[in-house]
Design a protein around this motif. Structure first.
Motif: not given
Length: 197
Positions: A27-28, A48-49, A108-112
């Motif tokens: 999922v992540m 992600s990879l 977005v970088m920090m939140g995800i």
């Protein structure tokens, strides 16, 4: 005969743990890749990879539960090689993004990155219960530990991108994650060799 079915009473618990961390990582992977592409973030794409590699490794480890030491060692070796290939792929992706000069979105970088950190801390808690198990389970502990460090790096890089207005921290964390994954793959191969009778 390769199967030691019934010999290890903790096999069912190992299997359940591996299924849980496999689902979390899968999922992540989707979440981080989608937001990494949207945010033009090398760090999120690299992470992600790494999640994808871990999901593959957990799937391989599932096949080694209740199997002979030889089969567990083979699963760990395959896992290590997969990690090394992913690390090289991520390094090439970071290089491509540095040439294109893409500007990452720090929020977005920090939140995800924070969401991924929570997911990986949960995975680490789950797999650490089996850290004294077979080499395939010790490999899982290495992956989860590396992942939490990578997530912290993405969050710090996001802060630095916001502060400096430069994509360089994102490129650096993408490179650092790939080197961390490479080191993890090499460690797993060493552990697999060391586990030979």
């Amino acid at each position: 005969m390769d199967c030691d079915c019934g010999a290890d009473p903790s096999a069912a618990l190992e299997r359940r743990t591996l299924w849980m961390v496999l689902v979390i990582n899968s999922v992540m992977f989707v979440v981080e890749l989608a937001f990494g592409l949207r945010a033009d973030s090398s760090g999120l794409i690299a992470d992600s990879l790494d999640m994808l590699a871990d999901a593959g490794v957990y799937g391989i480890s599932l096949g080694a539960v209740s199997r002979s030491l030889k089969r567990q060692r083979r699963a760990a070796q395959l896992s290590g090689r997969l990690q090394i290939l992913l690390a090289i792929w991520v390094l090439l992706e970071v290089l491509r993004r540095s040439v294109l000069g893409l500007e990452p979105m720090s929020a977005v970088m920090m939140g995800i990155g924070a969401l991924a950190l929570l997911a990986n801390l949960l995975c680490l808690v789950l797999v650490r219960r089996h850290r004294n198990g077979g080499v395939h389970m010790r490999a899982s502990v290495i992956f989860s530990t590396n992942d939490t460090l990578a997530n912290l790096g993405v969050i710090v890089a996001g802060l630095l991108v916001a502060w400096t207005g430069s994509p360089i921290p994102d490129l650096l964390i993408g490179t650092a994650i790939s080197l961390l994954v490479l080191n993890g793959g090499l460690r797993i191969l060493r552990e697999a060799r060391a586990s030979r009778p």
